[in-house]
Design a protein around this motif. Structure first.
Motif, mmCIF file in Angstrom:
data_model
loop_
_atom_site.group_PDB
_atom_site.id
_atom_site.type_symbol
_atom_site.label_atom_id
_atom_site.label_comp_id
_atom_site.label_asym_id
_atom_site.label_seq_id
_atom_site.Cartn_x
_atom_site.Cartn_y
_atom_site.Cartn_z
ATOM 1 N N ASN A 126 0.813 -1.221 0.000
ATOM 2 C CA ASN A 126 0.000 0.000 0.000
ATOM 3 C C ASN A 126 0.848 1.275 0.000
ATOM 4 N N ARG A 127 1.970 1.219 -0.685
ATOM 5 C CA ARG A 127 2.839 2.394 -0.746
ATOM 6 C C ARG A 127 3.640 2.380 -2.039
ATOM 7 N N ILE A 128 4.084 3.548 -2.427
ATOM 8 C CA ILE A 128 4.959 3.685 -3.579
ATOM 9 C C ILE A 128 6.383 3.848 -3.068
ATOM 10 N N VAL A 129 7.298 3.089 -3.634
ATOM 11 C CA VAL A 129 8.691 3.111 -3.200
ATOM 12 C C VAL A 129 9.569 3.501 -4.387
ATOM 13 N N ILE A 130 10.448 4.475 -4.182
ATOM 14 C CA ILE A 130 11.420 4.845 -5.200
ATOM 15 C C ILE A 130 12.781 4.318 -4.745
ATOM 16 N N ILE A 131 13.300 3.332 -5.452
ATOM 17 C CA ILE A 131 14.549 2.679 -5.047
ATOM 18 C C ILE A 131 15.704 3.163 -5.930
ATOM 19 N N PRO A 132 16.749 3.741 -5.322
ATOM 20 C CA PRO A 132 17.940 4.109 -6.111
ATOM 21 C C PRO A 132 18.533 2.859 -6.758
ATOM 22 N N THR A 133 18.865 2.937 -8.024
ATOM 23 C CA THR A 133 19.381 1.778 -8.752
ATOM 24 C C THR A 133 20.604 1.176 -8.077
ATOM 25 N N GLN A 134 21.445 2.014 -7.501
ATOM 26 C CA GLN A 134 22.683 1.528 -6.867
ATOM 27 C C GLN A 134 22.409 0.656 -5.647
ATOM 28 N N ASP A 135 21.206 0.770 -5.061
ATOM 29 C CA ASP A 135 20.879 -0.016 -3.870
ATOM 30 C C ASP A 135 20.313 -1.401 -4.197
ATOM 31 N N VAL A 136 20.042 -1.658 -5.467
ATOM 32 C CA VAL A 136 19.415 -2.916 -5.864
ATOM 33 C C VAL A 136 20.423 -4.064 -5.806
ATOM 34 N N GLU A 137 20.037 -5.151 -5.164
ATOM 35 C CA GLU A 137 20.867 -6.365 -5.168
ATOM 36 C C GLU A 137 20.598 -7.175 -6.428
ATOM 37 N N CYS A 138 19.317 -7.379 -6.695
ATOM 38 C CA CYS A 138 18.953 -8.140 -7.879
ATOM 39 C C CYS A 138 17.513 -7.808 -8.273
ATOM 40 N N ALA A 139 17.168 -8.190 -9.480
ATOM 41 C CA ALA A 139 15.790 -8.078 -9.960
ATOM 42 C C ALA A 139 15.426 -9.435 -10.544
ATOM 43 N N TYR A 140 14.194 -9.846 -10.333
ATOM 44 C CA TYR A 140 13.789 -11.147 -10.863
ATOM 45 C C TYR A 140 12.297 -11.148 -11.184
ATOM 46 N N SER A 141 11.916 -12.047 -12.067
ATOM 47 C CA SER A 141 10.514 -12.140 -12.463
ATOM 48 C C SER A 141 9.944 -13.497 -12.089
ATOM 49 N N ASP A 142 8.680 -13.493 -11.728
ATOM 50 C CA ASP A 142 7.944 -14.730 -11.519
ATOM 51 C C ASP A 142 6.517 -14.513 -12.004
ATOM 52 N N ILE A 143 5.645 -15.406 -11.691
ATOM 53 C CA ILE A 143 4.286 -15.330 -12.213
ATOM 54 C C ILE A 143 3.533 -14.075 -11.754
ATOM 55 N N SER A 144 3.968 -13.495 -10.633
ATOM 56 C CA SER A 144 3.269 -12.318 -10.104
ATOM 57 C C SER A 144 3.873 -10.988 -10.565
ATOM 58 N N VAL A 163 7.576 -8.471 -11.780
ATOM 59 C CA VAL A 163 9.015 -8.216 -11.642
ATOM 60 C C VAL A 163 9.270 -7.641 -10.254
ATOM 61 N N HIS A 164 10.248 -8.200 -9.559
ATOM 62 C CA HIS A 164 10.524 -7.804 -8.182
ATOM 63 C C HIS A 164 11.937 -7.231 -8.058
ATOM 64 N N ILE A 165 12.055 -6.185 -7.267
ATOM 65 C CA ILE A 165 13.325 -5.520 -7.021
ATOM 66 C C ILE A 165 13.715 -5.780 -5.569
ATOM 67 N N ARG A 166 14.904 -6.351 -5.375
ATOM 68 C CA ARG A 166 15.341 -6.693 -4.020
ATOM 69 C C ARG A 166 16.541 -5.837 -3.626
ATOM 70 N N THR A 167 16.465 -5.256 -2.438
ATOM 71 C CA THR A 167 17.602 -4.597 -1.823
ATOM 72 C C THR A 167 17.949 -5.380 -0.554
ATOM 73 N N VAL A 168 18.957 -4.942 0.163
ATOM 74 C CA VAL A 168 19.311 -5.606 1.423
ATOM 75 C C VAL A 168 18.143 -5.540 2.400
ATOM 76 N N GLU A 169 17.365 -4.461 2.307
ATOM 77 C CA GLU A 169 16.328 -4.199 3.311
ATOM 78 C C GLU A 169 14.917 -4.579 2.901
ATOM 79 N N GLN A 170 14.632 -4.699 1.607
ATOM 80 C CA GLN A 170 13.243 -4.889 1.205
ATOM 81 C C GLN A 170 13.126 -5.525 -0.176
ATOM 82 N N VAL A 171 11.887 -5.956 -0.462
ATOM 83 C CA VAL A 171 11.525 -6.436 -1.793
ATOM 84 C C VAL A 171 10.276 -5.674 -2.213
ATOM 85 N N ALA A 172 10.267 -5.148 -3.438
ATOM 86 C CA ALA A 172 9.111 -4.414 -3.935
ATOM 87 C C ALA A 172 8.874 -4.821 -5.386
ATOM 88 N N THR A 173 7.664 -4.596 -5.853
ATOM 89 C CA THR A 173 7.276 -4.976 -7.213
ATOM 90 C C THR A 173 7.353 -3.776 -8.142
#
Length: 240
Positions: free
Chosen positions: A145-163, A165-175
């Motif tokens: 229920n929130r919008i998150v703006i993630i600096p590209t440099q903070d991203v660990e990885c990005a991956y896709s699944d059936i739900s 594309v997900h962006i993962r940092t050390v602290e969080q995962v967001a779609t």
């Protein structure tokens, strides 16, 4: 008479409603939805696939120009920029054959724009490349229920699944509404698997497995698979 579907993206409610009314009055454009910010607009572009997007430039968090750089070139709609008068912006559009509308929108000028939209059936991606950012410094995502703006440099990885594309940092995962293809082209993330991109600077360990496979452990202890197809390239980029 042929008609086009349109999405209007503008953070000013009055300007958005006024343009939608003018478009409906042309009887050539069907406004199928509207968005009050670029992040919501990106989601609706991907979901509704409109023929044309009327896009405001000056929006908070993510501008119209930045949004243009987030669109997948394979499914990109036609784009008409809507802007308050700015001689530098207008000159940039004219130099690159962009179509634009000045606020407040003049019905006669809108008519010419629509004629042009119907005249040119295909989008020229080179035209958009001239003005869209070549790199993305931030990735808009939707969390709980929130919008998150993630600096590209903070991203660990990005991956896709059936739900999605997900962006993962050390602290969080967001779609994110961005595709892996766009993320690969416009960020420093590197392809390591058909469904995964990795930030090389976030690699803690690479474990070599049998059959030419490998496994990455990120700084946040997340496991990322590496397929045979991408292992050699990944090793080269790491200097192995």
């Amino acid at each position: 008479m042929n008609r086009m579907s349109a999405l209007v993206i503008d953070d000013e409610l009055f300007a958005r409603e006024e343009l939608m009314e003018l478009l409906e009055e042309t009887h050539q454009i069907d406004v199928i939805d509207q968005a009050g910010n670029a992040i919501d607009g990106l989601k609706k572009i991907n979901h509704l696939k409109p023929d044309v997007v009327f896009l405001d430039i000056q929006m908070p968090q993510v501008t119209g120009i930045e949004l243009l750089g987030m669109l997948d070139p394979d499914t990109m709609p036609k784009v008409v920029f809507v802007t308050a008068y700015d001689q530098y912006a207008v000159q940039a559009f004219e130099d690159n054959a962009f179509d634009y509308l000045l606020k407040p929108v003049d019905p006669a000028r809108l008519k010419k724009t629509i004629q042009r939209l119907f005249k040119y059936e295909k989008v020229s991606h080179e035209q958009y490349d001239n003005i869209a950012p070549s790199t993305l410094n931030q990735i808009p995502c939707v969390g709980h229920n929130r919008i998150v703006i993630i600096p590209t440099q903070d991203v660990e990885c990005a991956y896709s699944d059936i739900s999605g594309v997900h962006i993962r940092t050390v602290e969080q995962v967001a779609t994110s509404q961005l595709t892996l293809k766009v993320l690969e082209q416009k960020t420093g993330l590197v392809r390591c698997h058909r469904q995964y991109l990795i930030n090389i600077k976030m690699i803690k360990e690479i474990k070599l497995l049998d059959h030419g496979l490998a496994e990455i452990t990120t700084q946040g202890d997340f496991t990322v698979p590496v397929s045979r197809r991408y292992l050699k390239t990944l090793k080269e980029q790491l200097g192995f």
